[in-house]
Design a protein around this motif. Structure first.
Motif, PDB file in Angstrom:
ATOM      1  N   ARG A  41       8.100  -2.901  11.250  1.00  0.00           N
ATOM      2  CA  ARG A  41       9.325  -3.684  11.549  1.00  0.00           C
ATOM      3  C   ARG A  41       9.026  -5.175  11.574  1.00  0.00           C
ATOM      4  O   ARG A  41       9.784  -5.977  11.044  1.00  0.00           O
ATOM      5  CB  ARG A  41       9.894  -3.270  12.913  1.00  0.00           C
ATOM      6  N   PHE A  42       7.893  -5.520  12.200  1.00  0.00           N
ATOM      7  CA  PHE A  42       7.530  -6.933  12.353  1.00  0.00           C
ATOM      8  C   PHE A  42       7.352  -7.584  10.973  1.00  0.00           C
ATOM      9  O   PHE A  42       7.925  -8.642  10.694  1.00  0.00           O
ATOM     10  CB  PHE A  42       6.232  -7.027  13.170  1.00  0.00           C
ATOM     11  N   VAL A  43       6.586  -6.923  10.100  1.00  0.00           N
ATOM     12  CA  VAL A  43       6.314  -7.545   8.789  1.00  0.00           C
ATOM     13  C   VAL A  43       7.593  -7.566   7.948  1.00  0.00           C
ATOM     14  O   VAL A  43       7.918  -8.567   7.308  1.00  0.00           O
ATOM     15  CB  VAL A  43       5.163  -6.826   8.044  1.00  0.00           C
ATOM     16  N   ARG A  44       8.341  -6.473   7.976  1.00  0.00           N
ATOM     17  CA  ARG A  44       9.576  -6.436   7.187  1.00  0.00           C
ATOM     18  C   ARG A  44      10.575  -7.493   7.673  1.00  0.00           C
ATOM     19  O   ARG A  44      11.234  -8.141   6.855  1.00  0.00           O
ATOM     20  CB  ARG A  44      10.219  -5.043   7.258  1.00  0.00           C
ATOM     21  N   SER A  45      10.649  -7.673   8.983  1.00  0.00           N
ATOM     22  CA  SER A  45      11.598  -8.670   9.492  1.00  0.00           C
ATOM     23  C   SER A  45      11.124 -10.081   9.118  1.00  0.00           C
ATOM     24  O   SER A  45      11.922 -10.935   8.723  1.00  0.00           O
ATOM     25  CB  SER A  45      11.774  -8.451  10.988  1.00  0.00           C
ATOM     26  N   HIS A  46       9.815 -10.320   9.182  1.00  0.00           N
ATOM     27  CA  HIS A  46       9.271 -11.614   8.768  1.00  0.00           C
ATOM     28  C   HIS A  46       9.581 -11.857   7.278  1.00  0.00           C
ATOM     29  O   HIS A  46      10.019 -12.948   6.886  1.00  0.00           O
ATOM     30  CB  HIS A  46       7.755 -11.614   9.027  1.00  0.00           C
ATOM     31  N   LEU A  47       9.384 -10.816   6.444  1.00  0.00           N
ATOM     32  CA  LEU A  47       9.569 -11.007   5.000  1.00  0.00           C
ATOM     33  C   LEU A  47      11.045 -11.143   4.616  1.00  0.00           C
ATOM     34  O   LEU A  47      11.362 -11.648   3.538  1.00  0.00           O
ATOM     35  CB  LEU A  47       8.924  -9.851   4.224  1.00  0.00           C
ATOM     36  N   SER A  48      11.939 -10.706   5.510  1.00  0.00           N
ATOM     37  CA  SER A  48      13.364 -10.816   5.183  1.00  0.00           C
ATOM     38  C   SER A  48      13.795 -12.285   5.086  1.00  0.00           C
ATOM     39  O   SER A  48      14.848 -12.609   4.550  1.00  0.00           O
ATOM     40  CB  SER A  48      14.214 -10.062   6.208  1.00  0.00           C
ATOM     41  N   MET A  49      12.939 -13.193   5.604  1.00  0.00           N
ATOM     42  CA  MET A  49      13.253 -14.633   5.495  1.00  0.00           C
ATOM     43  C   MET A  49      12.891 -15.172   4.110  1.00  0.00           C
ATOM     44  O   MET A  49      13.150 -16.321   3.797  1.00  0.00           O
ATOM     45  CB  MET A  49      12.465 -15.409   6.554  1.00  0.00           C
ATOM     46  N   VAL A  71       7.573 -11.131  -5.378  1.00  0.00           N
ATOM     47  CA  VAL A  71       6.746  -9.991  -4.939  1.00  0.00           C
ATOM     48  C   VAL A  71       7.634  -8.759  -4.732  1.00  0.00           C
ATOM     49  O   VAL A  71       8.700  -8.858  -4.109  1.00  0.00           O
ATOM     50  CB  VAL A  71       6.018 -10.327  -3.612  1.00  0.00           C
ATOM     51  N   LEU A  72       7.169  -7.620  -5.227  1.00  0.00           N
ATOM     52  CA  LEU A  72       7.893  -6.358  -5.004  1.00  0.00           C
ATOM     53  C   LEU A  72       6.979  -5.404  -4.238  1.00  0.00           C
ATOM     54  O   LEU A  72       5.825  -5.195  -4.626  1.00  0.00           O
ATOM     55  CB  LEU A  72       8.279  -5.720  -6.351  1.00  0.00           C
ATOM     56  N   ILE A  73       7.501  -4.831  -3.164  1.00  0.00           N
ATOM     57  CA  ILE A  73       6.736  -3.837  -2.395  1.00  0.00           C
ATOM     58  C   ILE A  73       7.420  -2.485  -2.595  1.00  0.00           C
ATOM     59  O   ILE A  73       8.627  -2.348  -2.360  1.00  0.00           O
ATOM     60  CB  ILE A  73       6.706  -4.220  -0.896  1.00  0.00           C
ATOM     61  N   ILE A  74       6.629  -1.515  -3.062  1.00  0.00           N
ATOM     62  CA  ILE A  74       7.212  -0.193  -3.348  1.00  0.00           C
ATOM     63  C   ILE A  74       6.553   0.835  -2.433  1.00  0.00           C
ATOM     64  O   ILE A  74       5.317   0.931  -2.380  1.00  0.00           O
ATOM     65  CB  ILE A  74       6.961   0.247  -4.816  1.00  0.00           C
ATOM     66  N   ASP A  75       7.361   1.584  -1.723  1.00  0.00           N
ATOM     67  CA  ASP A  75       6.817   2.693  -0.926  1.00  0.00           C
ATOM     68  C   ASP A  75       7.769   3.869  -1.032  1.00  0.00           C
ATOM     69  O   ASP A  75       8.985   3.687  -1.041  1.00  0.00           O
ATOM     70  CB  ASP A  75       6.631   2.293   0.544  1.00  0.00           C
ATOM     71  N   PRO A 113      13.569 -14.579   0.268  1.00  0.00           N
ATOM     72  CA  PRO A 113      14.362 -13.797  -0.704  1.00  0.00           C
ATOM     73  C   PRO A 113      13.545 -13.361  -1.928  1.00  0.00           C
ATOM     74  O   PRO A 113      13.950 -12.439  -2.642  1.00  0.00           O
ATOM     75  CB  PRO A 113      15.471 -14.771  -1.116  1.00  0.00           C
ATOM     76  N   ASN A 114      12.392 -14.004  -2.137  1.00  0.00           N
ATOM     77  CA  ASN A 114      11.543 -13.648  -3.290  1.00  0.00           C
ATOM     78  C   ASN A 114      10.658 -12.430  -3.022  1.00  0.00           C
ATOM     79  O   ASN A 114       9.971 -11.946  -3.904  1.00  0.00           O
ATOM     80  CB  ASN A 114      10.657 -14.848  -3.683  1.00  0.00           C
ATOM     81  N   PHE A 115      10.681 -11.907  -1.768  1.00  0.00           N
ATOM     82  CA  PHE A 115       9.936 -10.666  -1.450  1.00  0.00           C
ATOM     83  C   PHE A 115      10.958  -9.545  -1.367  1.00  0.00           C
ATOM     84  O   PHE A 115      11.883  -9.625  -0.563  1.00  0.00           O
ATOM     85  CB  PHE A 115       9.217 -10.763  -0.093  1.00  0.00           C
ATOM     86  N   SER A 116      10.805  -8.499  -2.194  1.00  0.00           N
ATOM     87  CA  SER A 116      11.766  -7.406  -2.088  1.00  0.00           C
ATOM     88  C   SER A 116      11.069  -6.068  -1.917  1.00  0.00           C
ATOM     89  O   SER A 116       9.909  -5.902  -2.276  1.00  0.00           O
ATOM     90  CB  SER A 116      12.706  -7.383  -3.287  1.00  0.00           C
ATOM     91  N   PHE A 117      11.830  -5.137  -1.348  1.00  0.00           N
ATOM     92  CA  PHE A 117      11.318  -3.786  -1.061  1.00  0.00           C
ATOM     93  C   PHE A 117      12.135  -2.764  -1.831  1.00  0.00           C
ATOM     94  O   PHE A 117      13.350  -2.895  -1.910  1.00  0.00           O
ATOM     95  CB  PHE A 117      11.532  -3.451   0.423  1.00  0.00           C
ATOM     96  N   ILE A 118      11.463  -1.729  -2.347  1.00  0.00           N
ATOM     97  CA  ILE A 118      12.228  -0.570  -2.809  1.00  0.00           C
ATOM     98  C   ILE A 118      11.541   0.713  -2.333  1.00  0.00           C
ATOM     99  O   ILE A 118      10.318   0.749  -2.190  1.00  0.00           O
ATOM    100  CB  ILE A 118      12.408  -0.535  -4.367  1.00  0.00           C
ATOM    101  N   SER A 119      12.362   1.731  -2.086  1.00  0.00           N
ATOM    102  CA  SER A 119      11.821   3.045  -1.683  1.00  0.00           C
ATOM    103  C   SER A 119      11.864   3.954  -2.886  1.00  0.00           C
ATOM    104  O   SER A 119      12.891   4.567  -3.186  1.00  0.00           O
ATOM    105  CB  SER A 119      12.686   3.657  -0.581  1.00  0.00           C
ATOM    106  N   GLU A 120      10.771   4.016  -3.607  1.00  0.00           N
ATOM    107  CA  GLU A 120      10.684   4.877  -4.790  1.00  0.00           C
ATOM    108  C   GLU A 120       9.294   5.482  -4.825  1.00  0.00           C
ATOM    109  O   GLU A 120       8.345   4.908  -4.279  1.00  0.00           O
ATOM    110  CB  GLU A 120      10.950   4.062  -6.072  1.00  0.00           C
ATOM    111  N   SER A 121       9.189   6.609  -5.508  1.00  0.00           N
ATOM    112  CA  SER A 121       7.900   7.280  -5.581  1.00  0.00           C
ATOM    113  C   SER A 121       7.176   6.870  -6.867  1.00  0.00           C
ATOM    114  O   SER A 121       7.732   6.982  -7.962  1.00  0.00           O
ATOM    115  CB  SER A 121       8.132   8.791  -5.537  1.00  0.00           C
ATOM    116  N   LEU A 166       0.367 -13.292   2.049  1.00  0.00           N
ATOM    117  CA  LEU A 166       0.908 -14.016   0.879  1.00  0.00           C
ATOM    118  C   LEU A 166       2.053 -14.934   1.309  1.00  0.00           C
ATOM    119  O   LEU A 166       2.137 -16.086   0.887  1.00  0.00           O
ATOM    120  CB  LEU A 166       1.442 -13.017  -0.156  1.00  0.00           C
ATOM    121  N   SER A 167       2.935 -14.403   2.174  1.00  0.00           N
ATOM    122  CA  SER A 167       4.105 -15.179   2.582  1.00  0.00           C
ATOM    123  C   SER A 167       3.721 -16.376   3.456  1.00  0.00           C
ATOM    124  O   SER A 167       4.513 -17.286   3.648  1.00  0.00           O
ATOM    125  CB  SER A 167       5.093 -14.290   3.348  1.00  0.00           C
ATOM    126  N   ASN A 168       2.507 -16.350   3.987  1.00  0.00           N
ATOM    127  CA  ASN A 168       2.030 -17.483   4.798  1.00  0.00           C
ATOM    128  C   ASN A 168       1.060 -18.357   4.018  1.00  0.00           C
ATOM    129  O   ASN A 168       0.340 -19.156   4.615  1.00  0.00           O
ATOM    130  CB  ASN A 168       1.329 -16.963   6.065  1.00  0.00           C
TER     131      ASN A 168
END
Ligand SMILES: Cc1cc2nc3c(=O)[nH]c(=O)nc-3n(C[C@H](O)[C@H](O)[C@H](O)COP(=O)(O)OP(=O)(O)OC[C@H]3O[C@@H](n4cnc5c(N)ncnc54)[C@H](O)[C@@H]3O)c2cc1C
Length: 381
Positions: free
Chosen positions: A96-104, A32-36, A106-114, A22-24
């Motif tokens: 790590r690779f994907v998370r570091s790429h997505l850190s560029m 985009v929100l990624i939840i894990d 700001p519209n992609f965010s991550f949360i750690s929730e169940s 998506l980011s490419n």
């Protein structure tokens, strides 16, 4: 309540691959929100896959081989892979690779929730976690409840590929870095398909994995005993240390996984049927599936695409799964004949469901006919 364009429920192989593509894409500005539920900061698995093309994950390939070894009581051969290579990516490097790429972005965010629920709403879907409710136009989920699938697949063949492995380190250089040992059947078969594979990391470090295709899992001690036995009597190693261990279960079923769980909830990964029913290989199939999802989204269409095998391959897989279930001890001969009678391109194309009917027939007619005939009749009647 937070609103997004897309929510990715589960940030593992398929969730992060989807986010990466998506980011490419032309949708790189989408919210985009990624939840894990996990932080994904451990090496919880390694992915092996073959390919004849460059992948977007080239920079994180940890190990690459140009030969595979196939060992059984019928043959012992090292097979050059020609235009193919067998690649291994470590889970932690991928996360790590994907998370570091997505850190560029700001519209992609991550949360750690169940996540406890994903529900369809009138114009999208909502994800309920232990900490909040999030909505989006589309939710993509790789959350996989095996019990639910087993129930839904009650009238289908359902086996599991279960495996336990150790990364071992030896004091002396003993491993050959040019080859990956893809199949070694030198272990009691117990009328199941049982084999070892060995992925060398260096001359004195390798992942040794004991793999079984069967309905039920073994006791932990049984995997460990088999691993110890293989390392001492087949690899002839007494002086080694266990550095890491791995355990995994992959579904092997002819159940057709649903592509959606609601009008706006799309399945991805194993939950969508990306695991090849007769081999468990998943990583490369995930890439193909999620790329197609992004293409549909770019076209402004509903991203509903089946990750299941096309019907022809579904039938072949069903016949083989039925043999594996009823008479798994035959698999050593079946796989040996496949590797003896065909070249590696023909085999990989068949396993990748790409070779066309002539190639399919070439492979099928190279296998012992009786078990396949019996299994087909058994499925029909
Ligand atoms: C140990 C192991 C080794 C494997 N090796 C190979 C291999 O060599 N080659 C190959 O092709 N395939 C392999 N596979 C199969 C397959 O590629 C992997 O299982 C792959 O990770 C599947 O991707 P996925 O996105 O479907 O699931 P996952 O990668 O498992 O992602 C699902 C994510 O959902 C999260 N999650 C689950 N429940 C919740 C919840 N309630 N709330 C929030 N988050 C949740 C999980 O934490 C996880 O991160 C292996 C599998 C395992 C288990």
């Amino acid at each position: 309540m937070d609103k997004f364009d897309y929510i990715i429920a589960g940030g593992g192989a398929s969730g992060l691959s989807l986010a990466f593509y998506l980011s490419n894409s032309s949708l790189k500005n989408a919210k985009v929100l990624i939840i894990d539920k996990d932080q994904k900061n451990k090496n919880d698995r390694t992915w092996g896959f073959w390919t004849s093309e460059q992948t977007v994950f080239e920079s994180i390939i940890a190990y690459q081989y140009k030969n595979i070894e196939f060992i059984s009581k019928f043959t012992n051969r090292t097979i050059p892979l020609g235009e193919y290579s067998y690649n291994v990516i470590k889970g932690i490097d991928f996360y790590r690779f994907v998370r570091s790429h997505l850190s560029m972005f700001p519209n992609f965010s991550f949360i750690s929730e169940s996540i406890s629920q994903i529900n369809d709403t009138e114009n999208g879907a909502e994800v309920i976690t232990n900490q909040g409710v999030y909505t989006a136009k589309w939710v993509f989920s790789s959350i996989f409840d095996e019990k639910e699938i087993v129930k839904a697949a009650a009238s289908k063949l359902y086996l599991r590929q279960h495996f336990a492995g150790w990364v071992i380190e030896t004091s002396k250089p003993v491993f050959d870095l040019k080859s990956v040992r893809m199949f070694d059947f030198r272990t009691p078969q117990e009328n199941q398909m049982r084999f070892f594979y060995v992925i060398p990391h260096s001359e004195n470090r390798a992942l040794v994995e004991f793999t079984i295709f069967s309905e039920n899992l073994l006791e932990k001690l049984q995997y460990e005993t088999a691993l110890r036995e293989y390392i001492s009597s087949i690899l002839e190693l007494d002086d080694y240390q266990i550095i890491e261990n791995e355990f995994g279960v992959i579904p092997m079923t002819n159940f057709r996984f649903p592509s959606t769980r609601g009008k706006h909830i799309i399945n991805i990964g194993s939950a969508a049927g990306s695991s090849k029913p007769s081999s468990g290989y998943t990583f490369a199939r995930i890439q193909k599936h999620v790329k197609k999802i992004v293409e549909k989204l770019e076209q402004g269409k509903a991203p509903v695409i089946s990750a299941n095998s096309p019907i022809k391959y579904h039938l072949y897989d069903s016949v083989l799964l039925n043999i594996l279930k009823r008479n798994g001890g035959l698999s050593e001969e079946i796989f040996s004949k496949m590797f003896i009678n065909n070249n590696i391109r023909q085999i990989f194309q068949f396993l990748d469901e790409e070779g066309g009917i002539r190639n399919d027939l070439k492979i099928i007619t190279s296998l012992p006919p009786l078990p396949f005939l019996r299994s087909t009749l058994d499925l029909l009647f």
